[in-house]
Design a protein around this motif. Structure first.
Motif, PDB file in Angstrom:
ATOM      1  N   LEU A 192       5.061 -53.332  33.433  1.00 44.33           N
ATOM      2  CA  LEU A 192       5.131 -52.723  34.773  1.00 44.33           C
ATOM      3  C   LEU A 192       3.725 -52.476  35.326  1.00 44.33           C
ATOM      4  O   LEU A 192       3.486 -52.668  36.529  1.00 44.33           O
ATOM      5  CB  LEU A 192       5.927 -51.410  34.737  1.00 44.33           C
ATOM      6  N   SER A 220       3.168 -54.410  38.726  1.00 45.53           N
ATOM      7  CA  SER A 220       2.948 -53.550  39.900  1.00 45.53           C
ATOM      8  C   SER A 220       1.642 -53.876  40.607  1.00 45.53           C
ATOM      9  O   SER A 220       1.407 -53.427  41.735  1.00 45.53           O
ATOM     10  CB  SER A 220       2.910 -52.080  39.456  1.00 45.53           C
ATOM     11  N   VAL A 255       5.514 -49.428  43.791  1.00 50.75           N
ATOM     12  CA  VAL A 255       6.693 -49.203  42.945  1.00 50.75           C
ATOM     13  C   VAL A 255       7.254 -47.799  43.176  1.00 50.75           C
ATOM     14  O   VAL A 255       6.528 -46.815  43.172  1.00 50.75           O
ATOM     15  CB  VAL A 255       6.322 -49.379  41.453  1.00 50.75           C
TER      16      VAL A 255
END
Ligand code: ZN
Length: 377
Positions: free
Chosen positions: A49, A53, A335
């Motif tokens: 992530l 991101s 995000v």
């Protein structure tokens, strides 16, 4: 702000084997093989992530170097280290009650690299390469004591690093803030009589280890007052955690006046975690990290090192960790944590009277921390 970041694929290769959550697979006893809670995916998903991101491009990658025997033996007994090394070489073993902390072949070497990740983050901060840093390391460390690993922890990454800073770098005082849902017992025990290291643990009352981390554990000898525990009742949420930080953690940091703030960042107080019964959501992880960033700027030129500990819900831990990294770096990605609303609307998120009673008790302990001006005399 520039933020350093540590992650290596090999951290994911520390093998906790086949288990049903906490307990090793034992088909004849009815324990069906499955995943151990401390499996690699959660941390890998954090890294993925961070990468997907776009935040990774704003971070400074730091390379971990395995810590050496001198660094490990400042904190851990030789007999334990030799046993761990030998077991790791011969294929693995298990620590803790009922073998709940398994390790595989070469896990000792990976643990040396995990401690080296926290070390690399701290040294980069001290030397001004970055303002602050995040070490996404595995296996975790905060439960490991001088004489034994436990609670999925083999070597105490943060304690090994802190001891190095005190011994080999010009650091006189360190504060460790541990917001993992479990008590930071190992770090506390290692520095229990050492006034240079203030350990603050905000955790769920009597979760793990059993009967550890109560208010009466307050340091001993010269370190009297420099261990501080905030054992929040099960069911504590954003209100309780923010009150604990505002009224105890930040006041304790000001009293201790550290040269660097180190953070044992576990995300198992999150609302979705299988090993905690708290309800913290991303917005509070983000807020706690921002408070620590601000405290670090106020007290120690921004020097802040965060070392990843627990957190066992692979779906939510990546969002919580990203929120902390965003606070450290000052960069907000696009995000949005979809679980924020799920957890933030849970009943009892506001500070409750029985939680406040514990925080009131802990707040009184801040006065026991020897002020720096007295300590230097
Ligand atoms: Zn934990």
């Amino acid at each position: 702000m520039t933020t350093g970041y540590v992650w290596q694929s090999i951290y994911g290769w520390h093998d906790t084997g086949s288990a049903a959550g906490l307990f090793g697979a034992a088909p004849l006893s009815g324990i069906q093989p499955g995943q151990h809670f401390e499996h690699p995916d959660t941390k890998r998903r954090v890294h993925e992530l961070v990468e997907s991101s776009g935040l990774l491009a704003d971070l400074v990658r730091l390379d971990p170097v395995p810590v050496g025997p001198e660094q490990v033996l400042r904190v851990h007994d030789e007999s334990y280290v030799e046993w761990l090394s030998a077991a790791s070489t011969s294929g693995g073993g298990a620590l803790g009650g009922q073998g709940s902390s398994p390790f595989g072949r070469d896990s000792f070497e990976i643990a040396l690299l995990a401690a080296g990740g926290t070390m690399a983050a701290a040294l980069a901060v001290l030397r001004g390469v970055v303002d602050n840093a995040y070490a996404l390391v595995r296996p975790p460390g905060h439960h490991a004591t001088r004489t034994h690993g436990m609670g999925f922890c083999l070597l105490n990454n943060l304690a090994i690093t802190a001891a190095e800073l005190l011994q080999a770098e010009e650091v006189d005082r360190i504060a460790v803030v541990d917001f993992d849902v479990h008590h930071g017992n190992g770090t506390q025990a290692i520095f229990y009589d050492d006034p240079r290291v203030l350990t603050i643990s905000v955790h769920q009352d009597n979760n793990y280890p059993a009967n550890s981390g109560n208010l009466a554990e307050n340091g001993e000898g010269e370190g009297k007052g420099t261990a501080l525990n905030i054992p929040l009742p099960p069911g504590s949420g954003n209100g309780a955690y923010q009150a604990a930080f505002s009224r105890v953690v930040l006041a304790a940091l000001e009293q201790h006046e550290p040269d660097i703030i180190m953070v044992a960042a576990g995300y198992d107080a999150g609302g979705g975690d299988p090993l905690g019964r708290q309800m913290v959501s991303s917005s509070t992880y983000r807020w706690m990290a921002r408070m620590l960033v601000d405290a670090a700027w106020e007290l120690c030129d921004g020097r802040l090192v965060v070392s990843h500990e627990g957190g066992y819900d692979p779906n939510t831990v990546p969002f919580h960790t990203l929120a902390v990294l965003e606070s450290l770096s000052g960069v907000r990605t696009d995000v949005v944590d979809p679980y924020e609303q799920v957890h933030a609307r849970m009943g009892g998120q506001d500070l409750q009277p029985h939680q406040e009673a514990v925080i009131d008790q802990a707040a009184k302990l801040v006065a026991n921390i020897p002020p720096r001006k007295n300590w230097n005399l």
